[in-house]
Write a protein that holds these residues in place. Sequence first.
Motif, PDB file in Angstrom:
ATOM      1  N   MET A   1       7.575  11.116 -38.960  1.00 40.43           N
ATOM      2  CA  MET A   1       8.354   9.736 -39.311  1.00 40.43           C
ATOM      3  C   MET A   1       8.003   8.809 -38.246  1.00 40.43           C
ATOM      4  O   MET A   1       8.204   7.495 -38.466  1.00 40.43           O
ATOM      5  CB  MET A   1       9.835   9.940 -39.174  1.00 40.43           C
ATOM      6  N   ASP A   5       7.726   4.664 -38.629  1.00 41.18           N
ATOM      7  CA  ASP A   5       8.492   3.854 -37.807  1.00 41.18           C
ATOM      8  C   ASP A   5       7.385   2.652 -37.159  1.00 41.18           C
ATOM      9  O   ASP A   5       7.873   1.621 -36.984  1.00 41.18           O
ATOM     10  CB  ASP A   5       9.239   4.373 -36.861  1.00 41.18           C
ATOM     11  N   ALA A   9       7.518  -1.359 -37.779  1.00 39.08           N
ATOM     12  CA  ALA A   9       7.629  -2.204 -36.463  1.00 39.08           C
ATOM     13  C   ALA A   9       6.500  -3.136 -36.487  1.00 39.08           C
ATOM     14  O   ALA A   9       6.739  -4.293 -36.214  1.00 39.08           O
ATOM     15  CB  ALA A   9       7.801  -1.440 -35.322  1.00 39.08           C
ATOM     16  N   ARG A  41      10.192   4.680 -46.593  1.00 42.28           N
ATOM     17  CA  ARG A  41      11.528   4.985 -46.516  1.00 42.28           C
ATOM     18  C   ARG A  41      12.386   5.420 -47.534  1.00 42.28           C
ATOM     19  O   ARG A  41      13.593   6.018 -47.034  1.00 42.28           O
ATOM     20  CB  ARG A  41      12.051   4.053 -45.552  1.00 42.28           C
TER      21      ARG A  41
END
Length: 88
Positions: A1, A5, A9, A41
């Motif tokens: 993950m 992430d 971002a 997600r």
Amino acid sequence: MGDLDAAFAGHRRALRIFEAVDDPYSQAEALDYLAAAHLERGDTEQARASWTRAAELFSALRIARAAEMRSKAAAPPLPRPETHPAAG
């Protein structure tokens, strides 16, 4: 993950920069990538919202990709691939 992430971002950061310099084309591009990250997600609603906003921006610029973004926003959610432990 962790990679997801970081991608998420990065796309949000890019969107903020493009908003700050008033670059609607690049905002729409960033929203397209951000939508894909939301979908990965499992957040279909946020993905659709991002694609809808991208469509609005492309449309205002008279860019044909607006139709592609509207199509993505209207598409049924894709099933998320399930991970299964290797048999053996």
